[in-house]
Design an enzyme around this catalytic site. Sequence first.
Site, PDB file in Angstrom:
ATOM      1  CG  PHE A  10      -2.220   0.775   0.970  1.00 33.95           C
ATOM      2  CD1 PHE A  10      -3.012   0.558  -0.153  1.00 33.95           C
ATOM      3  CD2 PHE A  10      -2.617   1.743   1.884  1.00 33.95           C
ATOM      4  CE1 PHE A  10      -4.173   1.295  -0.359  1.00 33.95           C
ATOM      5  CE2 PHE A  10      -3.783   2.483   1.687  1.00 33.95           C
ATOM      6  CZ  PHE A  10      -4.559   2.260   0.557  1.00 33.95           C
ATOM      7  CE  LYS A 127      10.736  -1.764 -12.374  1.00 36.81           C
ATOM      8  NZ  LYS A 127       9.812  -0.673 -12.141  1.00 36.81           N
ATOM      9  N   GLY A 208       7.799  10.974  -7.425  1.00 38.85           N
ATOM     10  CA  GLY A 208       7.399   9.558  -7.372  1.00 38.85           C
ATOM     11  C   GLY A 208       7.796   8.740  -8.588  1.00 38.85           C
ATOM     12  CD  GLU A 211      11.558   1.246  -9.296  1.00 39.94           C
ATOM     13  OE1 GLU A 211      11.147   0.413  -8.499  1.00 39.94           O
ATOM     14  OE2 GLU A 211      10.862   1.695 -10.222  1.00 39.94           O
ATOM     15  CG  ASP A 222      13.470   0.751 -13.661  1.00 44.87           C
ATOM     16  OD1 ASP A 222      12.708   0.098 -12.948  1.00 44.87           O
ATOM     17  OD2 ASP A 222      13.084   1.466 -14.616  1.00 44.87           O
ATOM     18  CE  LYS A 226      10.600   0.146 -16.152  1.00 47.05           C
ATOM     19  NZ  LYS A 226      10.819   1.583 -15.963  1.00 47.05           N
ATOM     20  N   GLY A 324       5.106   7.154 -12.540  1.00 50.12           N
ATOM     21  CA  GLY A 324       4.192   8.060 -11.850  1.00 50.12           C
ATOM     22  C   GLY A 324       3.101   7.274 -11.142  1.00 50.12           C
TER      23      GLY A 324
HETATM   24  N1  HSE Z   1      11.515   4.009 -11.525  1.00 48.54           N
HETATM   25  C1  HSE Z   1      10.842   3.641 -12.714  1.00 48.54           C
HETATM   26  C2  HSE Z   1      11.094   4.679 -13.794  1.00 48.54           C
HETATM   27  C3  HSE Z   1       9.376   3.537 -12.416  1.00 48.54           C
HETATM   28  O1  HSE Z   1      11.612   5.741 -13.454  1.00 48.54           O
HETATM   29  O2  HSE Z   1      10.813   4.455 -14.947  1.00 48.54           O
HETATM   30  C4  HSE Z   1       8.604   2.837 -13.461  1.00 48.54           C
HETATM   31  O3  HSE Z   1       9.081   1.532 -13.658  1.00 48.54           O
END
Ligand code: HSE
Length: 348
Positions: A10, A127, A208, A211, A222, A226, A324
């Site tokens: 949460f 992820k 926001g 990470e 990150d 992906k 976001g």
């Molecule tokens: N921290 C990641 C970014 C969040 O900035 O893209 C989304 O995966």
Amino acid sequence: MQLKLALIGFGVVGQGVAKILGDRGEFFRSRYGADLVITAVTDVKKGAVADPKGLNPKALLDHLEQHGDLTTFPAPERGWDALTTIQRAEADVVVEVSWTDVKTGGAALGHLREAFACGKHVVTTNKGPMVVAPWEMLEAAGRAGVEFRFEGTVMSGTPVISTAWRGLRGCEITGFSGVLNGTTNFMLTRMEEGLTYEQALAEAQRLGYAEADPSGDVLGWDAAGKVVILTNTVLRCPLKLEEVQLATGITEITPAQVEEAKRAGQRWKLVAQAAVEDGQVRASVLAKRIPLADPLAGVMGPTNAVTFHTDLLGPVTIVGAGAGQKETAFAVISDLLDIHSALVARQR
Ligand code: HSE
């Protein structure tokens, strides 16, 4: 049809989901016939509550704002950890939005395993499990006969995976290249506007995008995660995180270099790509100076983009939000509505 949801986590995303459900629950019921009801929430820091009759999303958020956690929120059950929640909550769908760890999969890996073992449908934006064990997750969902969606793992709510899986069905996708990290793209944009690296990072964290541990963003892990998710689930080729060629992300790019590229009609981007040739995958996440005429150069701020290279349709580029709260929470909502449609279709 009603779908009862157990939220595992949460934090930013989980609260974003509650906010959208609080604001638009009625719209989802009237437009799609989808009654999305939160019946359990569990979070390692904020506590846990469960009520098979449903927890009011606005009341959860108000309580959190006033008290800082959910430990005194009125509910028949409280204090369940994530695994207990998955096992005992009256829920059709486990929504896994807890802490992300792309190197080990983190606790989320166990949460998804347990959810599939319990025969629950799963939506995740996490992820970790999809980087560390994508095939295990897909196969576990298939064996359990449950619906599994993970759109929010790549480019937040921008429909990348669903486009590749459904819109591009019938094409062969041979590779992709993109800007897949919102934090670093936002930072590079703000550095071009005159901010220092540190100021840009602080702003990305405040908004926001980053990470919980932003080193994964700036070093490229990150984006590499992906790349692994897209390579395994869209290109359908096995690829591990350690097989993605990585350097130092954007950590060594100085304001002077940003300025120099600008003068040369170029722009720094953290370019994430993978291609399959003769059955071999080559994947990388590297900071590159690219000409302004390149479509990726025009992708600014936290916006992301990915170009799929297809045999029948040529290159197909999807541009949209990459990070976001609202944007990632939307990924959960669109996945839930998609699962709702699939379950309604199963009943016919
Ligand atoms: N921290 C990641 C970014 C969040 O900035 O893209 C989304 O995966």
